[in-house]
Design a protein around this motif. Structure first.
Motif, PDB file in Angstrom:
ATOM      1  N   GLY A  77       0.775  -1.252   0.097  1.00  0.00           N
ATOM      2  CA  GLY A  77       0.042   0.050   0.148  1.00  0.00           C
ATOM      3  C   GLY A  77       0.809   1.263   0.092  1.00  0.00           C
ATOM      4  N   PHE A  78       1.878   1.239   0.874  1.00  0.00           N
ATOM      5  CA  PHE A  78       2.824   2.447   1.012  1.00  0.00           C
ATOM      6  C   PHE A  78       3.414   2.730  -0.632  1.00  0.00           C
ATOM      7  N   LEU A  79       3.818   1.676  -0.980  1.00  0.00           N
ATOM      8  CA  LEU A  79       4.478   1.727  -2.537  1.00  0.00           C
ATOM      9  C   LEU A  79       3.532   2.137  -3.430  1.00  0.00           C
ATOM     10  N   MET A  80       2.109   1.671  -3.556  1.00  0.00           N
ATOM     11  CA  MET A  80       1.367   2.046  -4.489  1.00  0.00           C
ATOM     12  C   MET A  80       1.071   3.562  -4.226  1.00  0.00           C
ATOM     13  N   GLY A  81       0.865   4.110  -3.104  1.00  0.00           N
ATOM     14  CA  GLY A  81       0.620   5.464  -2.797  1.00  0.00           C
ATOM     15  C   GLY A  81       1.977   6.404  -3.013  1.00  0.00           C
ATOM     16  N   TYR A  82       2.887   6.036  -3.035  1.00  0.00           N
ATOM     17  CA  TYR A  82       4.186   6.840  -3.338  1.00  0.00           C
ATOM     18  C   TYR A  82       4.771   6.868  -4.725  1.00  0.00           C
ATOM     19  N   ILE A 143      -1.037  12.743   2.029  1.00  0.00           N
ATOM     20  CA  ILE A 143       0.043  13.416   2.687  1.00  0.00           C
ATOM     21  C   ILE A 143       0.255  14.586   1.680  1.00  0.00           C
ATOM     22  N   PRO A 144       0.263  15.863   2.285  1.00  0.00           N
ATOM     23  CA  PRO A 144       0.448  17.259   1.463  1.00  0.00           C
ATOM     24  C   PRO A 144       1.841  16.860   0.720  1.00  0.00           C
ATOM     25  N   ALA A 145       1.699  17.121  -0.674  1.00  0.00           N
ATOM     26  CA  ALA A 145       2.930  17.223  -1.449  1.00  0.00           C
ATOM     27  C   ALA A 145       4.344  18.193  -0.940  1.00  0.00           C
ATOM     28  N   GLN A 146       3.915  19.188  -0.235  1.00  0.00           N
ATOM     29  CA  GLN A 146       4.853  20.206   0.234  1.00  0.00           C
ATOM     30  C   GLN A 146       5.749  19.480   1.245  1.00  0.00           C
ATOM     31  N   VAL A 147       5.013  18.448   2.181  1.00  0.00           N
ATOM     32  CA  VAL A 147       5.893  17.649   3.135  1.00  0.00           C
ATOM     33  C   VAL A 147       7.061  17.049   2.552  1.00  0.00           C
ATOM     34  N   ILE A 166       6.187   8.865   5.768  1.00  0.00           N
ATOM     35  CA  ILE A 166       5.075   8.012   5.216  1.00  0.00           C
ATOM     36  C   ILE A 166       4.655   6.952   6.453  1.00  0.00           C
ATOM     37  N   ILE A 167       5.572   6.588   7.091  1.00  0.00           N
ATOM     38  CA  ILE A 167       5.203   5.713   8.042  1.00  0.00           C
ATOM     39  C   ILE A 167       4.487   6.192   9.320  1.00  0.00           C
ATOM     40  N   PRO A 168       5.113   7.402   9.791  1.00  0.00           N
ATOM     41  CA  PRO A 168       4.419   7.891  10.901  1.00  0.00           C
ATOM     42  C   PRO A 168       3.072   8.738  10.728  1.00  0.00           C
ATOM     43  N   ALA A 169       2.710   9.164   9.408  1.00  0.00           N
ATOM     44  CA  ALA A 169       1.684   9.811   9.091  1.00  0.00           C
ATOM     45  C   ALA A 169       0.775   8.675   8.772  1.00  0.00           C
ATOM     46  N   SER A 170       1.052   7.529   8.334  1.00  0.00           N
ATOM     47  CA  SER A 170      -0.046   6.557   7.797  1.00  0.00           C
ATOM     48  C   SER A 170      -0.394   5.459   8.930  1.00  0.00           C
ATOM     49  N   LEU A 171       0.631   5.353  10.054  1.00  0.00           N
ATOM     50  CA  LEU A 171       0.303   4.244  10.843  1.00  0.00           C
ATOM     51  C   LEU A 171      -1.039   4.483  11.537  1.00  0.00           C
ATOM     52  N   ALA A 172      -1.678   5.786  11.930  1.00  0.00           N
ATOM     53  CA  ALA A 172      -2.996   5.519  12.620  1.00  0.00           C
ATOM     54  C   ALA A 172      -4.052   5.046  11.701  1.00  0.00           C
ATOM     55  N   GLU A 173      -3.857   5.420  10.407  1.00  0.00           N
ATOM     56  CA  GLU A 173      -5.012   4.821   9.509  1.00  0.00           C
ATOM     57  C   GLU A 173      -4.803   3.184   9.279  1.00  0.00           C
ATOM     58  N   VAL A 174      -3.503   2.835   9.340  1.00  0.00           N
ATOM     59  CA  VAL A 174      -3.450   1.312   9.447  1.00  0.00           C
ATOM     60  C   VAL A 174      -3.824   0.837  10.332  1.00  0.00           C
ATOM     61  N   LEU A 175      -3.812   1.187  11.627  1.00  0.00           N
ATOM     62  CA  LEU A 175      -4.115   0.498  12.845  1.00  0.00           C
ATOM     63  C   LEU A 175      -5.810   0.664  12.946  1.00  0.00           C
ATOM     64  N   THR A 176      -6.400   1.722  12.393  1.00  0.00           N
ATOM     65  CA  THR A 176      -7.689   1.837  12.244  1.00  0.00           C
ATOM     66  C   THR A 176      -8.170   0.735  11.210  1.00  0.00           C
ATOM     67  N   ALA A 177      -7.645   0.480  10.092  1.00  0.00           N
ATOM     68  CA  ALA A 177      -8.209  -0.549   9.000  1.00  0.00           C
ATOM     69  C   ALA A 177      -8.008  -1.902   9.649  1.00  0.00           C
ATOM     70  N   THR A 178      -6.999  -2.079  10.437  1.00  0.00           N
ATOM     71  CA  THR A 178      -6.759  -3.373  11.208  1.00  0.00           C
ATOM     72  C   THR A 178      -8.057  -3.680  12.101  1.00  0.00           C
ATOM     73  N   ARG A 179      -8.296  -2.625  12.897  1.00  0.00           N
ATOM     74  CA  ARG A 179      -9.210  -2.831  13.830  1.00  0.00           C
ATOM     75  C   ARG A 179     -10.606  -3.140  13.171  1.00  0.00           C
ATOM     76  N   LEU A 180     -10.875  -2.265  12.134  1.00  0.00           N
ATOM     77  CA  LEU A 180     -12.184  -2.593  11.404  1.00  0.00           C
ATOM     78  C   LEU A 180     -12.149  -4.196  10.634  1.00  0.00           C
ATOM     79  N   ALA A 181     -10.957  -4.723  10.297  1.00  0.00           N
ATOM     80  CA  ALA A 181     -10.945  -5.853   9.747  1.00  0.00           C
ATOM     81  C   ALA A 181     -11.071  -7.056  10.659  1.00  0.00           C
ATOM     82  N   LEU A 182     -10.616  -6.824  11.961  1.00  0.00           N
ATOM     83  CA  LEU A 182     -10.631  -7.958  12.850  1.00  0.00           C
ATOM     84  C   LEU A 182     -12.085  -8.461  13.157  1.00  0.00           C
ATOM     85  N   GLY A 183     -12.989  -7.941  13.287  1.00  0.00           N
ATOM     86  CA  GLY A 183     -14.359  -8.387  13.394  1.00  0.00           C
ATOM     87  C   GLY A 183     -14.648  -9.410  12.208  1.00  0.00           C
ATOM     88  N   THR A 184     -14.448  -8.844  11.030  1.00  0.00           N
ATOM     89  CA  THR A 184     -14.806  -9.943   9.804  1.00  0.00           C
ATOM     90  C   THR A 184     -13.853 -11.112  10.123  1.00  0.00           C
TER      91      THR A 184
END
Length: 246
Positions: A77-82, A143-147, A166-184
């Protein structure tokens, strides 16, 4: 929401479920709906000797599946985003396969990989990985391009881009996706454990149902639910520790 608020909400929800469950048991007074007290006493009686091995088996499968999905899905996912070219190559494949009901693939997976551990892990990975890939990719794209330009102006390379931005800015979203996927993932694990195994909470619950042992059946359902709740709490703790800036 603060930690105290989350715990208060969890306790309130637990208490409400117990009250409703007790009310239904009192009103209907039928064997297929035992009281919560009887189920909890049964859990205490059978957990160490009968249920513990099933809990360990199911928990191990979920953790292995989650770790594999994160290990494969986050980097992709990181590589696809970058990298725009990689996104153009992999996004059509992800969008085509993501809407497919993964449980429908269970017969194919079992035919290819057998009825053992491999097929169960593959099903968990299939359930979790797509949401992690998409979330990781979108988190990088947001993530804004100027960063990136600011760090590039200081001579940073691509690895530093990933490590510092990339890693610090995206980690929260990754953990949220993991939380949502756990139930399924827990639901799919229950289904897969009814085939080709003698250990796991899915097997335990279905075996109790077949033996018309409703106390054991409800005990398994409660323990499986509690196991999923504990996994949610672990993700919350990780988010609080690694993403305290939120």
């Amino acid at each position: 929401m603060s930690s105290n608020g989350k715990w208060q909400g969890a306790l309130y929800g637990f208490g409400l479920v117990i009250i409703l469950w007790q009310a239904v048991a009192w009103l209907l007074k039928i064997p297929i709906i035992p009281t919560p007290g009887a189920v909890f006493v049964n859990i205490a009686d059978i957990f160490a000797n009968q249920m513990q091995v099933h809990v360990v088996s199911s928990l191990g499968r979920i953790l292995k599946g989650i770790f594999i999905a994160i290990g494969l899905g986050v980097p992709l996912g990181f590589l696809m985003g970058y990298f725009e070219k990689l996104d153009k190559i992999f996004s059509p494949l992800v969008y085509f396969t993501y809407p497919i009901p993964k449980i429908a693939l269970l017969p194919i997976v079992m035919l290819l990989f057998g009825l053992g551990e491999a097929s169960k892990l593959i099903m968990i990975v299939l359930i979790v990985i797509f949401q992690i890939i998409i979330t990781s990719r979108d988190a990088v794209k947001n993530i804004p391009a100027q960063v990136f330009r600011s760090l590039q102006s200081l001579g940073a390379g691509r690895w530093q881009m990933f490590r510092e931005i990339i890693i610090p800015a995206s980690l929260a979203e990754v953990l949220t996706a993991t939380r949502l996927a756990l139930g399924t993932a827990v639901s799919v694990l229950f289904f897969t454990e009814t085939f080709g195994t003698e250990y796991g909470m899915g097997y335990f619950i279905m075996d109790a149902w077949m033996r018309v042992n409703y106390l054991d059946m409800y005990a398994g359902i409660v323990v499986l639910s509690f196991m999923g709740f504990c996994l949610f709490i672990v993700v919350d703790i990780a988010e609080k520790y690694y993403c305290s800036w939120r």
